[in-house]
Design a protein around this motif. Structure first.
Motif, PDB file in Angstrom:
ATOM      1  N   PRO A  64      46.574  11.595   4.750  1.00 28.74           N
ATOM      2  CA  PRO A  64      45.145  11.554   5.349  1.00 28.74           C
ATOM      3  C   PRO A  64      45.713  11.582   6.770  1.00 28.74           C
ATOM      4  O   PRO A  64      44.472  12.096   7.352  1.00 28.74           O
ATOM      5  CB  PRO A  64      44.551  10.587   4.776  1.00 28.74           C
ATOM      6  CG  PRO A  64      45.809   9.872   3.698  1.00 28.74           C
ATOM      7  CD  PRO A  64      46.693  11.011   3.417  1.00 28.74           C
ATOM      8  N   THR A  65      46.181  10.680   6.853  1.00 29.48           N
ATOM      9  CA  THR A  65      46.471  10.599   8.504  1.00 29.48           C
ATOM     10  C   THR A  65      48.084   9.687   8.720  1.00 29.48           C
ATOM     11  O   THR A  65      48.696   9.437   7.832  1.00 29.48           O
ATOM     12  CB  THR A  65      45.097   9.083   8.898  1.00 29.48           C
ATOM     13  OG1 THR A  65      45.041   9.076  10.016  1.00 29.48           O
ATOM     14  CG2 THR A  65      44.934   8.272   8.360  1.00 29.48           C
ATOM     15  N   TRP A  66      48.162  10.003  10.058  1.00 24.40           N
ATOM     16  CA  TRP A  66      48.911   9.056  10.235  1.00 24.40           C
ATOM     17  C   TRP A  66      49.194   8.320  11.737  1.00 24.40           C
ATOM     18  O   TRP A  66      48.841   9.207  12.777  1.00 24.40           O
ATOM     19  CB  TRP A  66      50.875   9.711   9.844  1.00 24.40           C
ATOM     20  CG  TRP A  66      51.018  10.729  11.064  1.00 24.40           C
ATOM     21  CD1 TRP A  66      51.573  11.157  11.927  1.00 24.40           C
ATOM     22  CD2 TRP A  66      50.454  12.189  10.620  1.00 24.40           C
ATOM     23  NE1 TRP A  66      51.671  12.289  12.578  1.00 24.40           N
ATOM     24  CE2 TRP A  66      51.130  13.285  11.832  1.00 24.40           C
ATOM     25  CE3 TRP A  66      49.808  12.865   8.884  1.00 24.40           C
ATOM     26  CZ2 TRP A  66      50.608  14.824  11.081  1.00 24.40           C
ATOM     27  CZ3 TRP A  66      49.732  13.779   8.771  1.00 24.40           C
ATOM     28  CH2 TRP A  66      50.197  14.551  10.287  1.00 24.40           C
ATOM     29  N   GLU A  67      49.898   7.385  12.602  1.00 24.42           N
ATOM     30  CA  GLU A  67      50.111   6.657  13.287  1.00 24.42           C
ATOM     31  C   GLU A  67      50.915   7.480  14.603  1.00 24.42           C
ATOM     32  O   GLU A  67      52.095   7.818  13.703  1.00 24.42           O
ATOM     33  CB  GLU A  67      50.198   6.134  13.455  1.00 24.42           C
ATOM     34  CG  GLU A  67      49.709   4.946  15.171  1.00 24.42           C
ATOM     35  CD  GLU A  67      49.966   2.879  15.237  1.00 24.42           C
ATOM     36  OE1 GLU A  67      49.861   2.223  16.138  1.00 24.42           O
ATOM     37  OE2 GLU A  67      50.024   2.144  13.985  1.00 24.42           O
ATOM     38  N   ARG A  68      50.801   7.897  15.676  1.00 19.62           N
ATOM     39  CA  ARG A  68      51.428   8.898  16.586  1.00 19.62           C
ATOM     40  C   ARG A  68      52.221   7.667  17.451  1.00 19.62           C
ATOM     41  O   ARG A  68      50.896   6.748  17.971  1.00 19.62           O
ATOM     42  CB  ARG A  68      50.706   9.902  16.726  1.00 19.62           C
ATOM     43  CG  ARG A  68      50.767  10.907  16.178  1.00 19.62           C
ATOM     44  CD  ARG A  68      49.868  11.903  17.140  1.00 19.62           C
ATOM     45  NE  ARG A  68      50.208  13.765  15.997  1.00 19.62           N
ATOM     46  CZ  ARG A  68      49.291  13.833  15.004  1.00 19.62           C
ATOM     47  NH1 ARG A  68      48.259  12.854  14.324  1.00 19.62           N
ATOM     48  NH2 ARG A  68      49.681  15.524  14.526  1.00 19.62           N
ATOM     49  N   PRO A  69      53.269   7.592  18.390  1.00 18.78           N
ATOM     50  CA  PRO A  69      53.363   7.040  19.588  1.00 18.78           C
ATOM     51  C   PRO A  69      52.230   7.283  20.399  1.00 18.78           C
ATOM     52  O   PRO A  69      51.897   8.667  20.544  1.00 18.78           O
ATOM     53  CB  PRO A  69      54.662   7.334  19.833  1.00 18.78           C
ATOM     54  CG  PRO A  69      55.160   8.580  19.193  1.00 18.78           C
ATOM     55  CD  PRO A  69      53.836   8.543  18.099  1.00 18.78           C
ATOM     56  N   SER A  70      52.153   6.272  21.510  1.00 20.13           N
ATOM     57  CA  SER A  70      51.319   7.286  22.797  1.00 20.13           C
ATOM     58  C   SER A  70      52.121   7.887  23.770  1.00 20.13           C
ATOM     59  O   SER A  70      53.376   7.964  23.305  1.00 20.13           O
ATOM     60  CB  SER A  70      50.875   5.820  23.491  1.00 20.13           C
ATOM     61  OG  SER A  70      52.347   5.411  24.400  1.00 20.13           O
ATOM     62  N   ALA A  71      51.692   8.738  24.674  1.00 23.11           N
ATOM     63  CA  ALA A  71      52.382   9.528  25.090  1.00 23.11           C
ATOM     64  C   ALA A  71      52.976   8.894  26.674  1.00 23.11           C
ATOM     65  O   ALA A  71      53.960   9.439  26.766  1.00 23.11           O
ATOM     66  CB  ALA A  71      51.123  10.223  26.535  1.00 23.11           C
ATOM     67  N   GLU A  72      52.527   7.454  26.817  1.00 24.23           N
ATOM     68  CA  GLU A  72      53.369   6.711  27.664  1.00 24.23           C
ATOM     69  C   GLU A  72      54.631   6.588  27.001  1.00 24.23           C
ATOM     70  O   GLU A  72      55.432   6.109  27.448  1.00 24.23           O
ATOM     71  CB  GLU A  72      52.715   4.892  28.131  1.00 24.23           C
ATOM     72  CG  GLU A  72      51.140   5.078  28.834  1.00 24.23           C
ATOM     73  CD  GLU A  72      50.113   6.253  28.147  1.00 24.23           C
ATOM     74  OE1 GLU A  72      49.410   6.685  28.906  1.00 24.23           O
ATOM     75  OE2 GLU A  72      49.457   5.969  26.633  1.00 24.23           O
ATOM     76  N   THR A  73      54.542   5.908  26.117  1.00 20.34           N
ATOM     77  CA  THR A  73      56.091   5.820  25.448  1.00 20.34           C
ATOM     78  C   THR A  73      56.433   6.832  24.932  1.00 20.34           C
ATOM     79  O   THR A  73      58.050   6.474  25.126  1.00 20.34           O
ATOM     80  CB  THR A  73      56.142   4.807  23.503  1.00 20.34           C
ATOM     81  OG1 THR A  73      54.623   3.750  23.572  1.00 20.34           O
ATOM     82  CG2 THR A  73      56.800   4.459  22.600  1.00 20.34           C
ATOM     83  N   LEU A  74      56.412   8.333  24.910  1.00 18.65           N
ATOM     84  CA  LEU A  74      57.011   9.207  24.322  1.00 18.65           C
ATOM     85  C   LEU A  74      57.803   9.330  26.286  1.00 18.65           C
ATOM     86  O   LEU A  74      58.976   9.860  26.372  1.00 18.65           O
ATOM     87  CB  LEU A  74      56.196  10.581  24.761  1.00 18.65           C
ATOM     88  CG  LEU A  74      55.719  10.574  22.741  1.00 18.65           C
ATOM     89  CD1 LEU A  74      55.048  11.665  22.176  1.00 18.65           C
ATOM     90  CD2 LEU A  74      56.914  10.759  21.601  1.00 18.65           C
ATOM     91  N   ALA A  75      57.065   9.184  27.087  1.00 14.60           N
ATOM     92  CA  ALA A  75      57.219   9.113  28.480  1.00 14.60           C
ATOM     93  C   ALA A  75      58.652   8.556  28.542  1.00 14.60           C
ATOM     94  O   ALA A  75      59.404   8.606  29.259  1.00 14.60           O
ATOM     95  CB  ALA A  75      56.757   9.034  29.318  1.00 14.60           C
ATOM     96  N   ARG A  76      58.713   7.766  28.139  1.00 17.99           N
ATOM     97  CA  ARG A  76      59.635   6.717  28.477  1.00 17.99           C
ATOM     98  C   ARG A  76      61.407   7.347  28.112  1.00 17.99           C
ATOM     99  O   ARG A  76      61.743   6.253  28.750  1.00 17.99           O
ATOM    100  CB  ARG A  76      59.321   5.375  27.843  1.00 17.99           C
ATOM    101  CG  ARG A  76      58.230   5.211  28.334  1.00 17.99           C
ATOM    102  CD  ARG A  76      57.974   2.960  27.769  1.00 17.99           C
ATOM    103  NE  ARG A  76      58.946   2.102  27.756  1.00 17.99           N
ATOM    104  CZ  ARG A  76      58.902   0.988  26.226  1.00 17.99           C
ATOM    105  NH1 ARG A  76      57.789   0.780  26.041  1.00 17.99           N
ATOM    106  NH2 ARG A  76      60.339   0.612  26.908  1.00 17.99           N
ATOM    107  N   PHE A  77      61.033   7.765  27.007  1.00 18.38           N
ATOM    108  CA  PHE A  77      62.148   8.344  26.471  1.00 18.38           C
ATOM    109  C   PHE A  77      62.628   9.330  27.428  1.00 18.38           C
ATOM    110  O   PHE A  77      63.622  10.101  27.053  1.00 18.38           O
ATOM    111  CB  PHE A  77      61.966   8.590  24.931  1.00 18.38           C
ATOM    112  CG  PHE A  77      62.103   7.722  23.698  1.00 18.38           C
ATOM    113  CD1 PHE A  77      63.344   6.936  23.263  1.00 18.38           C
ATOM    114  CD2 PHE A  77      60.997   7.219  23.832  1.00 18.38           C
ATOM    115  CE1 PHE A  77      63.499   6.781  22.272  1.00 18.38           C
ATOM    116  CE2 PHE A  77      60.975   6.142  23.290  1.00 18.38           C
ATOM    117  CZ  PHE A  77      61.658   4.707  22.675  1.00 18.38           C
ATOM    118  N   ALA A  78      61.884  10.088  27.937  1.00 19.67           N
ATOM    119  CA  ALA A  78      62.282  11.324  28.546  1.00 19.67           C
ATOM    120  C   ALA A  78      63.623  11.202  29.934  1.00 19.67           C
ATOM    121  O   ALA A  78      63.901  12.138  30.504  1.00 19.67           O
ATOM    122  CB  ALA A  78      60.909  11.801  29.959  1.00 19.67           C
TER     123      ALA A  78
END
Length: 214
Positions: free
Chosen positions: A10-24
């Motif tokens: 039905p749904t799941w929580e995704r990390p924020s775009a800011e969190t993803l950017a920290r891994f770039a």
């Protein structure tokens, strides 16, 4: 209502775009060292074109060997920043995706696709610059019968990937970071980067000293 044999969480929580950017800025090698060399996908899953890099939130798909009905239905669930993670049973007899699905993934905002199985249309996908990692290539197309599941934990090269996990992939391979390990992964990678900078500086000094002795 059209009947389907594809089960969808039905749904799941995704990390924020800011969190993803920290891994770039971090490589899979440094993240792996920072996380005690755990949660690294086996080396059989590799980029199909050189220079591929992915940072994204796992949109997980479980499908039967040689069948991509669930992968097609996953298109309706892609959000920007997702990376499509497909457990295709490691099967090498049929390609689970090709250039058409790659184009659609890209159009809908996916940052890449990682397949525990085979894909096709490598040259076209490379020309699109869409990152795809897989176990191999075959021209044989898939069936579209199902069943499958979307948004459930899946196995990927010996690692469990849950929907919403952060996935980083580059020329060295693939690593999975659960949400509970985000800060530890980033802190560990930062420490490795600092340590590597010290080692690089030592090499520069040693080279200068050797050259001065000539």
């Amino acid at each position: 209502m059209t009947e389907t044999n594809i089960a969808i969480a039905p749904t799941w929580e995704r990390p924020s775009a800011e969190t993803l950017a920290r891994f770039a800025a971090h490589s899979t090698a440094n993240l792996g060292d920072g996380l005690e060399r755990l949660d690294i996908v086996d080396a059989g899953i590799a980029p199909i074109w050189p220079g591929s890099r992915i940072v994204g939130s796992a949109l997980t798909v479980l499908t039967t060997a040689g069948d991509n009905k669930a992968v097609i239905e996953a298109l309706d669930h892609i959000q920007p920043g997702d990376v499509v993670i497909i457990n295709a049973g490691g099967y090498d007899g049929r390609a689970i995706l090709g250039d058409n699905l790659a184009q659609r993934f890209d159009l809908f905002g996916a940052t890449g696709a990682i397949v525990d199985g085979c894909v096709r249309d490598r040259d076209i996908i490379e020309s699109l610059r869409f990152p795809v990692f897989a176990r191999g290539l075959t021209p044989a197309g898939p069936y579209k019968n199902g069943p499958g599941r979307i948004g459930v934990p899946v196995a990927l090269g010996g690692v469990v990937v849950s929907p919403g996990d952060i996935v980083v992939a580059d020329s060295d391979g693939v690593i999975v970071i659960p949400p509970s390990r985000v800060e530890a992964a980033l802190a560990g990678a930062d420490a490795i980067v600092a340590l590597e900078a010290e080692k690089d500086a030592e090499v520069v000094e040693l080279r200068a000293a050797r050259e001065a002795q000539r």
